[in-house]
Write a protein that holds these residues in place. Structure first.
Motif, PDB file in Angstrom:
ATOM      1  N   GLY A  15       0.771  -1.186  -0.008  1.00 19.28           N
ATOM      2  CA  GLY A  15      -0.041  -0.137   0.007  1.00 19.28           C
ATOM      3  C   GLY A  15       0.754   1.247   0.043  1.00 19.28           C
ATOM      4  N   GLU A  16       0.614   2.389  -0.956  1.00 22.74           N
ATOM      5  CA  GLU A  16       1.182   3.404  -1.303  1.00 22.74           C
ATOM      6  C   GLU A  16       2.896   3.193  -1.425  1.00 22.74           C
ATOM      7  N   VAL A  17       3.280   2.064  -1.756  1.00 23.60           N
ATOM      8  CA  VAL A  17       4.495   1.883  -2.081  1.00 23.60           C
ATOM      9  C   VAL A  17       4.442   1.126  -3.685  1.00 23.60           C
ATOM     10  N   LEU A  18       3.765   0.237  -3.597  1.00 20.25           N
ATOM     11  CA  LEU A  18       3.657  -0.485  -5.156  1.00 20.25           C
ATOM     12  C   LEU A  18       2.225   0.013  -5.795  1.00 20.25           C
ATOM     13  N   ILE A  19       1.280  -0.070  -4.905  1.00 19.00           N
ATOM     14  CA  ILE A  19      -0.107   0.202  -5.138  1.00 19.00           C
ATOM     15  C   ILE A  19      -0.602   1.769  -4.549  1.00 19.00           C
ATOM     16  N   ASP A  20      -1.269   2.281  -5.496  1.00 13.77           N
ATOM     17  CA  ASP A  20      -2.034   3.453  -5.205  1.00 13.77           C
ATOM     18  C   ASP A  20      -3.439   3.103  -4.487  1.00 13.77           C
ATOM     19  N   GLU A  21      -3.655   3.440  -3.318  1.00  9.90           N
ATOM     20  CA  GLU A  21      -4.863   3.192  -2.208  1.00  9.90           C
ATOM     21  C   GLU A  21      -5.877   4.178  -2.470  1.00  9.90           C
ATOM     22  N   THR A  22      -5.750   5.203  -3.435  1.00  8.54           N
ATOM     23  CA  THR A  22      -6.622   6.252  -3.346  1.00  8.54           C
ATOM     24  C   THR A  22      -7.996   5.940  -3.732  1.00  8.54           C
ATOM     25  N   ARG A  23      -8.363   4.700  -4.399  1.00  4.61           N
ATOM     26  CA  ARG A  23      -9.733   4.157  -4.835  1.00  4.61           C
ATOM     27  C   ARG A  23     -10.406   3.629  -3.409  1.00  4.61           C
ATOM     28  N   VAL A  24      -9.324   2.988  -2.739  1.00  4.94           N
ATOM     29  CA  VAL A  24      -9.793   2.444  -1.417  1.00  4.94           C
ATOM     30  C   VAL A  24     -10.618   3.411  -0.645  1.00  4.94           C
ATOM     31  N   TRP A  25      -9.642   4.236  -0.371  1.00  6.58           N
ATOM     32  CA  TRP A  25     -10.242   5.453   0.683  1.00  6.58           C
ATOM     33  C   TRP A  25     -11.400   6.241   0.160  1.00  6.58           C
TER      34      TRP A  25
END
Length: 100
Positions: A15-25
């Protein structure tokens, strides 16, 4: 490129290193009926204060059983997609793999 001497493994956080978690939040904000900006600001405050991420729910939706909403969140969110992977991740992983 050669592997640096003594290096046996490389570990990446997801999370937030490989994957952008914007959509999750953003999905959580939508589900709770909050503006995305408000939710993300509260999340940033929780993280800056050293609390666990899920403490954001007590801040923005006190008394709401967010665990009861997890299934609906997952339905709306739909899981990570290729679009959630940061642009430089594939090249970085390929370079690391090339080091052996």
């Amino acid at each position: 490129m050669r592997r640096p001497s003594g290096l046996e493994a490389v570990v990446f956080d997801v999370g937030e290193v490989l994957i952008d978690e914007t959509r999750v939040w953003h999905t959580w904000a939508d589900l709770l009926g909050l503006t995305r900006l408000t939710f993300v600001a509260a999340l940033g405050a929780v993280i800056a204060g050293g609390a666990e991420h899920d403490a954001v729910f007590d801040l923005v939706a006190p008394g709401v059983d967010w665990h009861a909403l997890e299934e609906e969140h997952e339905r709306r969110y739909g899981g990570f997609t290729d679009a959630d992977v940061y642009a430089d991740v594939r090249a970085t992983l390929t370079a690391v793999r090339g080091m052996g």
